[in-house]
Design a protein around this motif. Structure first.
Motif: not given
Length: 410
Positions: A146, A150, A154, A226, A291, A294, A341, A344
């Motif tokens: 993950s 970035d 993703r 985030q 990407d 979404g 997911t 993100d």
């Protein structure tokens, strides 16, 4: 060192990259990390899936009953998924990414020890230990990925990793078939699995030197701002549960093949390999789509599940062929988008825990759903079809709720 030319196919060619050498170097380094993690997963899957493809018959030769085989399999899969909640939480608390990664993959070395086993009890210990290792390594591997994705995107990053990983389940069972033809026993195959394990170990040692602090790949600014989407993850977890509960596992599918005679007995493993090839291909494609589009891409899962169930349980061999292709596509899409997911929408400090929880939901729902499908199958395939349709209709309702939450938060 992996040549830059090999890795450059996925590198950002935007003006930002062309004007900022540090950004490009970081992108190249992240792709190398993803590639090496994929190689490690490839050889790990080679060993674990080669073993799983002969686990039942091997335990039978040691005197295990059908109930014992089922118990060992169930305990193994529960350990592989259920314990991820603990290992993910531990990862977030201690931040020991590579230590847990190495321990988890190190437990794969229990597989060659099957060469020395003469009782099913000892074999069960080794087999379940390997599954515990999967529970330990998965949250750390996915968290490290993950961070790297970035930089690369993703979906694309997780797609590359999944595509490499799926090569193992294709060639592992084929390797065991070859060893059985050559030697006539399972033990020799387990012993020779030491070779891919040594290659995996060398790659593991190298990848640690490449990225001793993998969290540095993720943008500091992004990790600070985030927020956790708790109101999103609850319906997302429910959605995942409904999807996997209505997605038949391969043991159920192969049982249907053998019982009905739709597919010749000797050709059953080939259908599994076909599905794994499709998983490897679609992982890259679905990663790119994620990407760009979404989380909306996960909305296709209920429709695919219904089509898959119809083709597999009601189609003749041609329909079955289509069903297995879609089955492999569904696995590739679920694995890629699930991991992307989580990366993100979860806070960097809680990512291991979130990976652990949702992977536990994934495994538990698939286990319970497969059991329910098996029970209903003994009654009628029509009961199986209605079970799948009802679950997927509920999943659509939950998906609408998910999208509503996201729009409200945006």
């Amino acid at each position: 060192m992996i040549p830059d030319q090999v890795m450059s196919s996925g590198i950002d060619t935007s003006p930002e990259c062309q004007d900022n050498k540090n950004h490009c170097d970081k992108n190249i380094s992240a792709l190398k990390l993803i590639f090496l993690l994929g190689i490690i997963s490839l050889f790990g899957s080679f060993v674990s899936d080669a073993t799983r493809s002969v686990m039942g018959p091997f335990l039978l030769t040691l005197g295990a009953s059908g109930a014992i085989v089922g118990l060992v399999t169930g305990l193994g899969e529960f350990s592989a998924y259920g314990l991820r909640i603990i290992s993910g939480y531990y990862l977030d608390q201690k931040r020991k990414f590579w230590q847990t990664f190495a321990i988890g993959y190190g437990l794969l070395f229990t597989i060659p020890l099957l060469f020395f086993t003469r009782t099913w009890e000892l074999a069960a210990v080794f087999l379940i230990s390997e599954r515990v290792g999967k529970a330990i390594r998965a949250p750390s591997r996915d968290t490290i990925l993950s961070y790297a994705t970035d930089t690369t995107g993703r979906g694309w990053g997780f797609g590359i990793h999944k595509s490499l990983d799926q090569i193992g389940p294709v060639i592992g069972p084929v390797f065991m078939v070859f060893m059985l033809e050559m030697t006539g026993n399972y033990e020799a195959g387990f012993a020779y699995l030491t070779i891919p394990l040594v290659i995996m170990l060398l790659a593991l040692l190298f990848v640690h030197r490449l990225a001793p602090r993998p969290e540095e790949y993720e943008s500091i600014e992004k990790s600070h701002i985030q927020k956790d989407y708790y109101d999103f993850f609850i319906p997302y977890a429910v959605y995942l549960f409904l999807i996997m509960a209505g997605f038949a596992s391969f043991p159920i599918i192969s049982y249907h093949m053998a019982l009905t005679g739709i597919v010749e007995y000797t050709r059953i493993p080939l259908y599994y390999s076909l599905a794994m090839i499709m998983t490897s291909i679609i992982a890259l494609i679905s990663g790119r789509v994620y990407d760009r589009k979404g989380v909306a891409i996960v909305g296709v899962f209920p429709v695919l599940n219904i089509i898959i169930a119809y083709n597999i349980f009601f189609g003749m061999e041609s329909g079955f062929f289509t069903g297995m292709i879609l089955w492999g596509i569904q696995i590739g899409m679920i694995n890629t988008t699930l991991k992307a997911t989580i990366a993100d929408f979860s806070n960097i400090s809680m990512r291991g825990t979130v990976y652990g929880i949702l992977n536990a939901v994934f495994g538990t729902s698939w286990l319970l759903g497969s059991f329910a499908i098996g029970v209903l199958y003994d009654i009628s395939v029509f009961h199986v079809m209605w079970f799948v349709v009802i679950l997927q209709m509920l999943a659509v309702i939950v998906f609408i709720r998910m999208i509503y939450v996201l729009k409200k938060r945006s």
